[in-house]
Design a protein around this motif. Structure first.
Motif, PDB file in Angstrom:
ATOM      1  N   CYS A  53      92.432  96.508 -39.151  1.00  0.00           N
ATOM      2  CA  CYS A  53      90.992  96.475 -39.397  1.00  0.00           C
ATOM      3  C   CYS A  53      90.387  95.607 -38.902  1.00  0.00           C
ATOM      4  O   CYS A  53      89.118  95.060 -39.523  1.00  0.00           O
ATOM      5  N   CYS A  54      90.737  95.071 -37.691  1.00  0.00           N
ATOM      6  CA  CYS A  54      90.090  93.957 -36.898  1.00  0.00           C
ATOM      7  C   CYS A  54      89.948  92.489 -37.415  1.00  0.00           C
ATOM      8  O   CYS A  54      89.071  91.808 -37.365  1.00  0.00           O
ATOM      9  N   VAL A  55      90.967  92.093 -38.538  1.00  0.00           N
ATOM     10  CA  VAL A  55      90.817  90.990 -39.187  1.00  0.00           C
ATOM     11  C   VAL A  55      92.119  90.148 -38.640  1.00  0.00           C
ATOM     12  O   VAL A  55      93.344  90.535 -38.952  1.00  0.00           O
ATOM     13  N   SER A  89      83.876  84.568 -45.981  1.00  0.00           N
ATOM     14  CA  SER A  89      83.316  85.669 -46.837  1.00  0.00           C
ATOM     15  C   SER A  89      84.133  85.873 -48.136  1.00  0.00           C
ATOM     16  O   SER A  89      84.789  85.291 -48.509  1.00  0.00           O
ATOM     17  N   PRO A  96      83.438  89.250 -40.774  1.00  0.00           N
ATOM     18  CA  PRO A  96      82.579  89.819 -39.574  1.00  0.00           C
ATOM     19  C   PRO A  96      83.429  90.575 -38.583  1.00  0.00           C
ATOM     20  O   PRO A  96      84.260  89.807 -38.176  1.00  0.00           O
ATOM     21  N   GLY A  97      83.057  91.595 -38.272  1.00  0.00           N
ATOM     22  CA  GLY A  97      84.109  92.537 -37.413  1.00  0.00           C
ATOM     23  C   GLY A  97      84.771  93.338 -37.899  1.00  0.00           C
ATOM     24  O   GLY A  97      85.643  94.207 -37.412  1.00  0.00           O
ATOM     25  N   TYR A  98      84.889  93.342 -39.377  1.00  0.00           N
ATOM     26  CA  TYR A  98      85.565  94.447 -40.180  1.00  0.00           C
ATOM     27  C   TYR A  98      85.415  95.724 -39.642  1.00  0.00           C
ATOM     28  O   TYR A  98      84.401  96.195 -39.562  1.00  0.00           O
ATOM     29  N   CYS A  99      86.469  96.376 -39.205  1.00  0.00           N
ATOM     30  CA  CYS A  99      86.525  97.837 -38.692  1.00  0.00           C
ATOM     31  C   CYS A  99      87.131  99.090 -39.306  1.00  0.00           C
ATOM     32  O   CYS A  99      87.155 100.159 -38.908  1.00  0.00           O
TER      33      CYS A  99
END
Length: 100
Positions: A53-55, A89, A96-99
């Motif tokens: 999830c891009c984290v 957050s 930011p950037g969560y995908c």
């Protein structure tokens, strides 16, 4: 030749199918300090990562809020989330950037 292969096969299956000795059992003990579900830092924050999830690896606290890793602590061999650094957050999905 066939007799040799057959005898090796029988020997191999009988050895691999033999039960473990009683002394080979591993005793599972309860953790000595608290239960395994509890947070192990004074801040109540632990490492969290969700690469799909891009984290990247971050700190997520018991209330779900997300913080930066404490790089100074990590450089000294301490836990990077005790205490965490800057607020990011209120949930990992707001990162930011969560995908996902």
């Amino acid at each position: 030749m066939k007799l040799l292969i057959l005898s090796l096969f029988i020997a191999a299956t009988s050895v691999s199918a033999s039960p473990l000795e009683v002394d080979a059992a591993v005793e599972i003990r309860a953790p000595e300090q608290g239960d395994i579900e509890s947070r192990q830092t004074a801040s109540g924050c632990n490492y969290f990562a969700a690469p799909r999830c891009c984290v990247p690896t971050i700190c997520q606290c018991a209330n779900g809020w997300v913080y930066q890793l404490n790089q100074d602590n990590m450089n000294r061999g301490l836990h990077g989330c005790d205490p965490p650094w800057g607020f990011i957050s209120k949930s990992n999905s707001q990162f930011p950037g969560y995908c996902c």
